[in-house]
Design a protein around this motif. Sequence first.
Motif, PDB file in Angstrom:
ATOM      1  N   ASP A  42       0.764  -1.450   0.177  1.00  0.00           N
ATOM      2  CA  ASP A  42      -0.046  -0.034  -0.013  1.00  0.00           C
ATOM      3  C   ASP A  42       0.688   1.306  -0.001  1.00  0.00           C
ATOM      4  O   ASP A  42       0.476   2.502  -0.767  1.00  0.00           O
ATOM      5  N   LEU A  43       2.012   1.355   0.763  1.00  0.00           N
ATOM      6  CA  LEU A  43       2.907   2.071   0.744  1.00  0.00           C
ATOM      7  C   LEU A  43       3.509   2.626  -0.644  1.00  0.00           C
ATOM      8  O   LEU A  43       3.582   3.656  -1.267  1.00  0.00           O
ATOM      9  N   ILE A  44       3.915   1.474  -1.272  1.00  0.00           N
ATOM     10  CA  ILE A  44       4.403   1.594  -2.552  1.00  0.00           C
ATOM     11  C   ILE A  44       3.521   2.164  -3.425  1.00  0.00           C
ATOM     12  O   ILE A  44       3.710   2.986  -4.248  1.00  0.00           O
ATOM     13  N   ARG A  45       2.144   1.760  -3.431  1.00  0.00           N
ATOM     14  CA  ARG A  45       1.299   2.126  -4.341  1.00  0.00           C
ATOM     15  C   ARG A  45       0.907   3.709  -4.048  1.00  0.00           C
ATOM     16  O   ARG A  45       1.078   4.658  -5.205  1.00  0.00           O
ATOM     17  N   LYS A  55      -0.066 -15.149  -5.422  1.00  0.00           N
ATOM     18  CA  LYS A  55       1.297 -14.911  -6.006  1.00  0.00           C
ATOM     19  C   LYS A  55       1.762 -13.485  -6.382  1.00  0.00           C
ATOM     20  O   LYS A  55       2.144 -13.256  -7.797  1.00  0.00           O
ATOM     21  N   VAL A  56       1.485 -12.562  -5.595  1.00  0.00           N
ATOM     22  CA  VAL A  56       1.902 -11.080  -5.912  1.00  0.00           C
ATOM     23  C   VAL A  56       3.456 -11.114  -6.226  1.00  0.00           C
ATOM     24  O   VAL A  56       4.135 -11.805  -5.463  1.00  0.00           O
ATOM     25  N   ASP A  57       3.817 -10.646  -7.144  1.00  0.00           N
ATOM     26  CA  ASP A  57       5.219 -10.627  -7.749  1.00  0.00           C
ATOM     27  C   ASP A  57       5.848  -9.502  -7.019  1.00  0.00           C
ATOM     28  O   ASP A  57       6.404  -8.295  -7.463  1.00  0.00           O
ATOM     29  N   TYR A  58       5.822  -9.632  -5.512  1.00  0.00           N
ATOM     30  CA  TYR A  58       6.625  -8.420  -4.460  1.00  0.00           C
ATOM     31  C   TYR A  58       7.909  -8.073  -5.058  1.00  0.00           C
ATOM     32  O   TYR A  58       8.344  -7.075  -4.903  1.00  0.00           O
ATOM     33  N   VAL A  59       8.811  -9.287  -5.187  1.00  0.00           N
ATOM     34  CA  VAL A  59      10.139  -8.707  -5.473  1.00  0.00           C
ATOM     35  C   VAL A  59      10.369  -7.696  -6.522  1.00  0.00           C
ATOM     36  O   VAL A  59      11.137  -6.820  -6.192  1.00  0.00           O
ATOM     37  N   HIS A  60       9.738  -7.796  -7.717  1.00  0.00           N
ATOM     38  CA  HIS A  60       9.776  -6.871  -8.550  1.00  0.00           C
ATOM     39  C   HIS A  60       9.261  -5.468  -8.267  1.00  0.00           C
ATOM     40  O   HIS A  60       9.625  -4.318  -8.814  1.00  0.00           O
ATOM     41  N   LEU A  61       8.197  -5.693  -7.314  1.00  0.00           N
ATOM     42  CA  LEU A  61       7.678  -4.257  -6.859  1.00  0.00           C
ATOM     43  C   LEU A  61       8.554  -3.508  -5.741  1.00  0.00           C
ATOM     44  O   LEU A  61       8.781  -2.324  -6.102  1.00  0.00           O
ATOM     45  N   ILE A  62       9.170  -4.082  -4.736  1.00  0.00           N
ATOM     46  CA  ILE A  62       9.988  -3.680  -3.976  1.00  0.00           C
ATOM     47  C   ILE A  62      11.058  -3.214  -4.498  1.00  0.00           C
ATOM     48  O   ILE A  62      11.673  -1.995  -4.094  1.00  0.00           O
ATOM     49  N   ASP A  63      11.951  -3.904  -5.558  1.00  0.00           N
ATOM     50  CA  ASP A  63      12.881  -3.311  -6.247  1.00  0.00           C
ATOM     51  C   ASP A  63      12.483  -2.201  -6.857  1.00  0.00           C
ATOM     52  O   ASP A  63      13.325  -1.044  -6.780  1.00  0.00           O
ATOM     53  N   ARG A  64      11.363  -2.061  -7.522  1.00  0.00           N
ATOM     54  CA  ARG A  64      10.912  -0.720  -8.375  1.00  0.00           C
ATOM     55  C   ARG A  64      11.042   0.320  -7.259  1.00  0.00           C
ATOM     56  O   ARG A  64      11.414   1.495  -7.511  1.00  0.00           O
ATOM     57  N   ALA A  65      10.336   0.066  -5.881  1.00  0.00           N
ATOM     58  CA  ALA A  65       9.949   1.042  -4.972  1.00  0.00           C
ATOM     59  C   ALA A  65      11.506   1.599  -4.667  1.00  0.00           C
ATOM     60  O   ALA A  65      11.768   2.603  -4.257  1.00  0.00           O
ATOM     61  N   ARG A  66      12.474   0.488  -4.494  1.00  0.00           N
ATOM     62  CA  ARG A  66      13.743   1.016  -3.812  1.00  0.00           C
ATOM     63  C   ARG A  66      14.463   1.894  -5.056  1.00  0.00           C
ATOM     64  O   ARG A  66      15.074   2.978  -4.651  1.00  0.00           O
ATOM     65  N   VAL A  67      14.256   1.615  -6.317  1.00  0.00           N
ATOM     66  CA  VAL A  67      14.820   2.619  -7.393  1.00  0.00           C
ATOM     67  C   VAL A  67      14.313   3.962  -7.236  1.00  0.00           C
ATOM     68  O   VAL A  67      14.950   5.001  -7.226  1.00  0.00           O
TER      69      VAL A  67
END
Lengths: 462, 509
Positions: free
Chosen positions: A53-56, A89-101
């Motif tokens: 939610d924070l990333i969104r 199966k939320v693809d969290y890894v690619h989401l958190i990587d995008r958030a970190r960028v």
Amino acid sequence: MRTNFSEAQLADPEIAEANQILETCVHYGFCTNTCPTYVLTRDENDSPRGRIDLIRRMLEKGGPPDPKTVHHLDRCLSCLSCMTTCAVKVDYVHLIDRARVHIEHHHRRPWPERFLRGLLANVLPYPRRFQWALRGARAAKVLPSMVPSALRASLAMVPEPKRLDTDILAPGVYPAEGQRRKRVAVLAGCAQQVLNGNINRAAIRLLRRHGCDVIVSAGVGCCGSLTLHMGRESDARVSARAAIAAWTREIEAEGLDAIVVNASGCGTTVKDYGHLFARDPGMAEPARCVAALARDVSEILVDLGLAPPAEPKAYRVAYHDPCSMQHGQRVTRHPRELLRAAGFQVMDIPEKHFCCGSAGTYNLLQPDMAERLGQRKADHVASTDPDIVATGNIGCMMQIGQYLGRPVLHTVELLDWATGGPCPPALAGVPLREPAEPNQEPAPDIPVVNDGGGAANDVGVW
Amino acid sequence: MRIQEARIEPFFAEIQASLGSEGINRDPETLRRYGENTMPGGDRSPVGVVYPASTQDAQTIVRAANRHGVPLYPVSTGNNIGLGSRSAVHPGQVIVDLGYRMNRILEVDERLAFAVVEPGVSYQAMYDELVRRGNKLMLDVTSGPPQGGMIGNALDKGAGYTPYFDHFGFACGMEVVLGNGEVLRTGDGALDAGNLINWHTSKYSFGPILDGLFTQSNYGIVTRMGIWLLPRPPAIRSFHFAFPDDDDLEQIIELCRPLKLSNFVPTLFRVCNDLYLCGSEGENPEYRASGGKRSISDEGRRALRESHGVGAWTVSGAFYGPSAEALEPQIKRVRDLFCQSGKARYIAHEEAEGIGPLQVAINTFSGIPSVGELGLLKWRPGGGNTWFLPGTPMDGKIANEFQRVCRKVYEDHGLDYTVMNVCGPRFARGLHVITFNREDEDERRRADDCYRRMSEEVARLGVFVGRAPLDYHEFHMGQAMASFREACSGIKQALDPNGVIAPGRYGIG
Ligand SMILES: Cc1cc2nc3c(=O)[nH]c(=O)nc-3n(C[C@H](O)[C@H](O)[C@H](O)COP(=O)(O)OP(=O)(O)OC[C@H]3O[C@@H](n4cnc5c(N)ncnc54)[C@H](O)[C@@H]3O)c2cc1C
Ligand code: SF4
């Protein structure tokens, strides 16, 4: 989950991908109780769906994120325990990587943090620099008050010289013993070579003993994992590009059956090169080819079939699943099978789905949370009363070793020892109990077994 | 509800004074998340969450709730997903989250094969502990979330699949904080003494069996429970049979009954329809085309069956014994029986290990928590999920009639009939999953209507539900005879006179 991106935002393929991932999260909440940070803090913003939610909100708003968001996303270990449990199966890894960028591009951290992150990104991936930095750090340890506070936690992690076994491999070919069965490249790695050279030596000895020509390719340095998880995607791409180019040359010249990785954090990244370069027309194909060849060292050894142990050593080995291996690559069966085949008694560690707190550079950047997780893991490890502790990732070895107060070995060091290699240096001088008699009874017929009690079942009669 | 006027702030001030700030959470994010669920009726925000660390803390909370007229809602591991998640019956209740700080395994007795746990101990944690101790004992687990736990599940009359499947039945000895704040020990624990050696070994003791009062009710907060464990069998061999037609259920039930009546097969039978198995492997391939308006077609189901190697119905069971070889004759016996009519296709243990949804069955028979079945919930997008849990006698004709009725109701509502019949000797519990798009108002309404219609239809056939999603507690209580309702209220009045514990749960209070 409903999202609210503008057309213009969605024209950016990175945002479009993040949007797709966000939309799959339906807030079931199976993930929460498997998330180490949530279990420790019970703060919803430290849980996977809270972070999603924070990333969104951060990506929808664009621009600089608020400090609270950065705080909770920084606290994410990228351990991916949530991905294993997620029903959709939320693809969290690619989401958190995008958030970190996004954070890296839009957030100005306080200077001590910037300094520490810059230092780590510019030192750890380069073995020679890291070697020098460790020397400097040891000197600084004598006068800790002279060290900026941001660096003190990292300083505490610097190993004693007697615990270091630096061995930076030169490129070359290590020929198979006996008939050649496979030709494989091995990722020599970056920080691992400085901290524990025996992992590569043992892996190479093992692979050669099992009929592999082992190639250490010129031009392959860090795989990019460390910087990728710090949000420095361009740095990660530079490292990855070099590795892909070198291995592609190898593939085109004499061919490769596999690219063997013995640090599972790196393995997860190399296996995902296809995604890292998906939108780079020149690199997409070679990246996919390299990713398809990547194997954890335990996977390739299971393929090859472990040679019978020279003299079974039935020590009690507690095996720790690195998160990158269990949640990232889903490789859990192979190391256990191999250690058993080598004659060890293998024991699972309670709460094995939990991270030990190492998580790349996490223990340097988030020392408090890492300490709690490290101590918790060490307590669980100790509860199994092991003779030896083994795992498949250098980060976990260092982290668990620190809190356990005794060395943690890499699986390949034990396999090498059991099949004719030398005793792992970390065990030199460590008193070990007399191992139990090798187990003569057939292994019980159940999928996951702890060997601790032996096959004898003294509770029921069957 | 006899709560006069909730005095929330003084309540929290009192909790803060006794439990400290560690014991309370009122962040807006926390309230939102604890209110979330997957049911058709919508989310319900609590006004706060409290985290007791001990039975005394739980007493403090209950007493303060009585003093200030604040309704509580206890959860243990809070993984009741599809039946209510962590959300309370009504908005404005205070969640008592026992799992955060009361999660210790208090005892494992390896000789008498039982464990004693606090509410936050999950299936995974208990399994891990038994493995750590040498894997000599086996815990009966559900095929649901590994982070669910023994106390919450037993109190909701949950079940697994091994001979110890009946989670309330194999629970022994509870410690309960009653609605009036008093602590009660059930069974042999009621003896007014300190050395209670039979508390967790004997269910039957002096006086009435009070344990059952705390299942599917709201009379107290359970803070400790004993659970019985099975010595782990050295060999576990599963067997599976795929049947091609929907109406084969009649034959299947007739085959399973005698095998269970004599207990020749020690596990329960999992009799799953095609969608219950294939549903965990991906989204309904026809959903996007129909906009979720229609049930999946027969051709669609056939294609799924073929690609996953399962039947219109697939039966799974297992044998336990000293070695795989020793179990071969028993497997052969069952195989001969099932294959007699020529309809069943036998799927051996090794083959089943390669079929994801059948691996779930093997895990449950082996007492290993796993996540494989959770994928069922992504059959339709949008996160809606609710369980409908009636049952039938183990009579093939009745069970088959029943499936026709329920299948039709699903189809009338454009939803997908997804069911597992869990078969014992005399009774089969029908675990019906209704997955729906909760973000689509029309589909949400259809799911709600489907649930209610099915409940009415099966009631007409003489069948009540065995467990219900929170949304429907009141509705089902309305289906019960008046004297049952009055008895439940009378007990509530006696044990929780101010009605502070989970008012409305299972339609009581
Ligand atoms: C795919 C799937 C498969 C499933 N399979 C199964 C299955 O095989 N068998 C099965 O039984 N269930 C199954 N479930 C349903 C459910 O997820 C589990 O039953 C789960 O164990 C319940 O959650 P919990 O254990 O965390 O209980 P909790 O959520 O902690 O508790 C459930 C309810 O009991 C009450 N309660 C809890 N603790 C206390 C207490 N200490 N004192 C008083 N009241 C209390 C509360 O009202 C609470 O809401 C399945 C679910 C899914 C999604
Ligand atoms: S990656 Fe790990 S720490 Fe991060 S949200 Fe998922 S489970 Fe939690």
